[in-house]
Design a protein around this motif. Structure first.
Motif, PDB file in Angstrom:
ATOM      1  N   ASP A   1      42.448  28.351  32.948  1.00  0.00           N
ATOM      2  CA  ASP A   1      41.803  29.886  32.865  1.00  0.00           C
ATOM      3  C   ASP A   1      41.848  30.346  31.459  1.00  0.00           C
TER       4      ASP A   1
ATOM      5  N   ALA B   1      39.707  39.130  39.717  1.00  0.00           N
ATOM      6  CA  ALA B   1      40.937  38.382  40.410  1.00  0.00           C
ATOM      7  C   ALA B   1      41.299  37.374  39.416  1.00  0.00           C
ATOM      8  N   LYS B   2      40.681  36.673  38.795  1.00  0.00           N
ATOM      9  CA  LYS B   2      41.360  35.447  37.796  1.00  0.00           C
ATOM     10  C   LYS B   2      41.890  36.266  36.769  1.00  0.00           C
TER      11      LYS B   2
ATOM     12  N   ASN C   1      43.263  39.461  36.628  1.00  0.00           N
ATOM     13  CA  ASN C   1      44.437  40.180  37.163  1.00  0.00           C
ATOM     14  C   ASN C   1      45.677  39.050  37.272  1.00  0.00           C
ATOM     15  N   THR C   2      45.230  37.944  37.893  1.00  0.00           N
ATOM     16  CA  THR C   2      46.308  36.880  38.100  1.00  0.00           C
ATOM     17  C   THR C   2      46.823  36.448  36.472  1.00  0.00           C
ATOM     18  N   ASP C   3      45.854  36.321  35.663  1.00  0.00           N
ATOM     19  CA  ASP C   3      46.440  35.821  34.131  1.00  0.00           C
ATOM     20  C   ASP C   3      47.290  37.185  33.493  1.00  0.00           C
TER      21      ASP C   3
ATOM     22  N   THR D   1      49.022  39.029  35.178  1.00  0.00           N
ATOM     23  CA  THR D   1      50.448  39.104  35.829  1.00  0.00           C
ATOM     24  C   THR D   1      51.337  38.016  35.134  1.00  0.00           C
TER      25      THR D   1
END
Length: 699
Positions: free
Chosen positions: A370, A415-416, A418-420, A422
């Protein structure tokens, strides 16, 4: 008299210190050990014989004819920590201070009344100010010397010279202090301008035009560094742009709010705002995070979302409230004051921003595949580089631009990211955390309460109303006495210092806003009672303005009248708006005339310096344009009120009830079986309508 002033703007070496545990026995302990302020307690084990600002200390100074050394700072202040390490923890320095002075430490956030006076003094002496603020004063408190940060050797030399000067030439020192005190009184005078005409819309347009020459239309904010967020500036310009249908001003506000939200001053990982940026692009913050900024910016972004429906602004509100709830919420419902700029780095050294910055190596290891998208999104490149190997996350492109570059849909990109984030937050939580200033201040809680109410009003999240009600109940329970006087501070179950005008002004405003959001008259009654107490104990009969301190408090060198809108709006501008709005609900009172006179008293300064009076300028629009009283009556009054409240209508006040009430706007208007909205101006109402949409069309 030779005045010795030392101001150092930049230190080249980072402060190094080891974390001490509570169990360590201390070689020195002074009177600050009995205080509750985290800032004062930080100095409780200095070898300096510090004392807090108490009447008996000042009385002793006069009896002993001993100079006062007054040092003012706050817990999140980086340079305060630096001077403590270099000077106040040093025994040689302490001996000079203890032998020659009565040494007083002040938390500026607890005692802004004292800070205001001595900040004015140092600016008169030197033309500049800041914290730590160090003042040498006569035993009666009149200042004659001041400096901000001073290195150890210069500090010792300066103090020795000052003590010697007082011994050898007291009349000369006293005369200088007397002249300075007269100057401090003179700059604080506000005259009663009874015969003035109210500032017109034409004059307002001209003053805004003058202001625009300072606009940074590319990066937002003003053309300068450092850049402060200045919520009241953009809040007024949002009002002005919508009230006058000015697309250029609206575009500037939009640019400013977007750039701030993109910048490093906004914590992309954990939410919330730092205090200011040291550069022009909002990139590198002074990393302390203050409740007052986050409360005001929550309000501002919620209003901006109501106008623009920009999801970025909605995200900022949600993430900022989440930050405040996670980091600053006390179990009592009150909010703590701040997080420090400094924290321990991986080597155990206290470094500014250590908790918040990232190296490229850390990010590549954490994010793996990512990383490529993330580094483009947050500029892990020359644009986002700070110093050494560290990067401060900053955006400069929209989601759409990044998504197009990587040929992925915007929802997938978000979404990507936000995952990163987090993942980064989980990793960051392993680091030593910045120190917390856990005192609770009334005025800052008032600002946060208003922020929560606005977040609920414009975003519709019930959680925000729940938080607001808990905070409002805390203020009522812990900070308001039976006579409707307020406390300034609260910590560990104790409230001690009498409140100042900004405490009253912010809570009155917040409670009035909470009433508009809930139609629970308890909050309106509290707001009015606090306003009436303020008028009785703070108002200057001669000018019509309000003193910063109550007539019940011990007199200082002067009773300050605060009128300039700074990072926080002036207490007088907030009170003038409170009076104006309360006049609409209680027309039989004299609130309206008082508000108008206050505006007349200060409007002469609007032409050349509108940005310094931006909160006052709301009143110019209120007085020159229609201001609406909106009354909702009937069984579904709460749901109708919520619909109305979602619209951004700053020139309005909202009241509501299931049936006729005692308020003038709620008398004789109930129609059985119907929920109706009345749009009124000075009590004269248009025909009632049965939907929020039709009511808004009448505005």
């Amino acid at each position: 008299m030779k005045k010795v002033l030392f101001f150092i703007l930049v230190l080249t070496a980072a402060l190094s210190c080891k974390k001490k545990s509570d169990e360590v026995s201390h070689k020195h302990t002074n009177d600050l050990i009995h205080e509750t302020s985290p800032y004062l307690l930080q100095h409780a084990h200095n070898p300096v014989n510090w004392e807090a600002w108490h009447p008996e200390v000042l009385e002793r100074a006069q009896k002993e004819d001993k100079l006062l050394l007054i040092s003012i700072g706050y817990a999140a202040c980086h340079w305060c920590h630096v001077m403590e390490k270099e000077c106040f923890e040093d025994e040689q320095v302490a001996q000079v201070m203890n032998d020659n002075f009565i040494n007083i430490k002040i938390d500026r956030e607890e005692r802004p009344d004292v800070d205001q006076i001595y900040m004015d003094a140092i600016q008169m002496i030197s033309g500049q100010g800041g914290w730590p603020l160090n003042i040498v004063a006569l035993p009666d408190g009149r200042p004659f010397w001041g400096a901000t940060y001073v290195p150890k050797d210069n500090w010792i030399k300066s103090l020795e010279q000052l003590a010697e000067l007082y011994k050898k030439d007291k009349p000369r020192v006293t005369q200088y202090a007397s002249d300075l005190a007269n100057g401090l009184h003179a700059i604080n005078l506000v005259e009663n301008e009874k015969d003035s005409e109210l500032y017109s819309l034409e004059q307002l347009d001209a003053s805004i035009h003058n202001w625009t020459q300072y606009f940074d239309t590319f990066l937002g904010g003003h053309k300068r560094a450092p850049k402060f967020m200045m919520p009241n500036n953009w809040d007024f310009l949002l009002h002005y742009a919508t009230a006058t249908n000015n697309p250029d001003i609206m575009d500037f506000v939009d640019t400013t709010l977007t750039r701030i939200a993109y910048g490093g001053v906004y914590d992309h990982v954990g939410g919330g705002f730092s205090r200011y940026a040291v550069d022009v692009k909002w990139h590198v913050p002074h990393f302390e995070k203050m409740l007052y900024d986050n409360g005001q910016l929550t309000s501002l972004y919620a209003k901006a979302y109501a106008v623009t429906k920009n999801d970025l602004y909605k995200d900022v509100v949600n993430e900022t409230v989440a930050f405040v709830k996670e980091e600053l919420l006390d179990q009592s419902g009150g909010f703590y004051s701040s997080l420090d700029a400094d924290s321990l780095d991986e080597n155990g050294k206290l470094e500014e921003g250590a908790y918040y910055v990232w190296t490229k190596e850390e990010l590549t290891q954490l994010l793996g595949n990512d990383y490529e998208v993330f580094q483009e999104y947050y500029n892990i490149n020359s644009y986002g580089h700070w110093e050494d190997e560290n990067y401060v996350l900053i955006r400069d492109k929209s989601d759409k631009e990044i998504a197009e570059k990587f040929q992925i849909p915007v929802p997938e990109l978000k979404a990507k990211i936000n995952t990163d984030l987090t993942l980064l937050k989980k990793e960051r939580n392993k680091r030593p955390r910045p120190r917390l200033d856990d005192k609770i201040l009334t005025s800052w809680n008032g600002l946060m309460l208003k922020g929560l109410v606005d977040a609920y009003r414009y975003l519709g999240e019930e959680e925000y109303l729940d938080l607001a009600l808990k905070n409002a109940a805390f203020i009522q329970r812990e900070m308001i006495r039976e006579d409707y006087s307020l406390y300034r501070n609260h910590k560990e179950g104790k409230s001690t210092i009498n409140a100042f005008l900004d405490d009253y002004a912010t809570v009155i405003d917040a409670y009035l806003s909470l009433y508009e959001a809930t139609f629970d008259e308890k909050w309106l009654d509290l707001s009015k009672n606090l306003l009436d107490y303020s008028i009785k104990h703070f108002q200057d009969e001669e000018s019509g303005m309000f003193f910063y301190t109550s007539d019940k408090d011990r007199s200082l060198i002067r009773r300050t009248i605060e009128i300039d809108d700074n990072v926080i709006s002036s207490s007088n501008s907030m009170m003038a708006i409170n009076l104006f709005k309360m006049h609409k609900i209680y027309p039989e009172e004299t609130y309206g005339a008082a508000s108008k006179q206050m505006l007349k008293n200060v409007q002469k300064d609007f032409d050349k310096r509108a940005q310094g009076f931006s909160n006052w300028l709301h009143l110019v629009l209120f007085e020159n344009q229609n201001f609406y009283e909106i009354a909702v009556l009937g069984e579904n009054y709460k749901s109708m009120g919520q619909e109305l409240a979602k619209a951004y209508v700053p020139n309005s006040i909202l009241v509501g009830s299931a049936k006729d009430g005692h308020l003038e706007l709620l008398k004789n208007r109930t129609v059985p079986g119907k929920t109706l909205t009345y749009v009124c101006i000075e009590g004269a109402c248009k025909l009632p309508v049965a939907s929020a949409e039709r009511a808004l069309e009448q505005l």
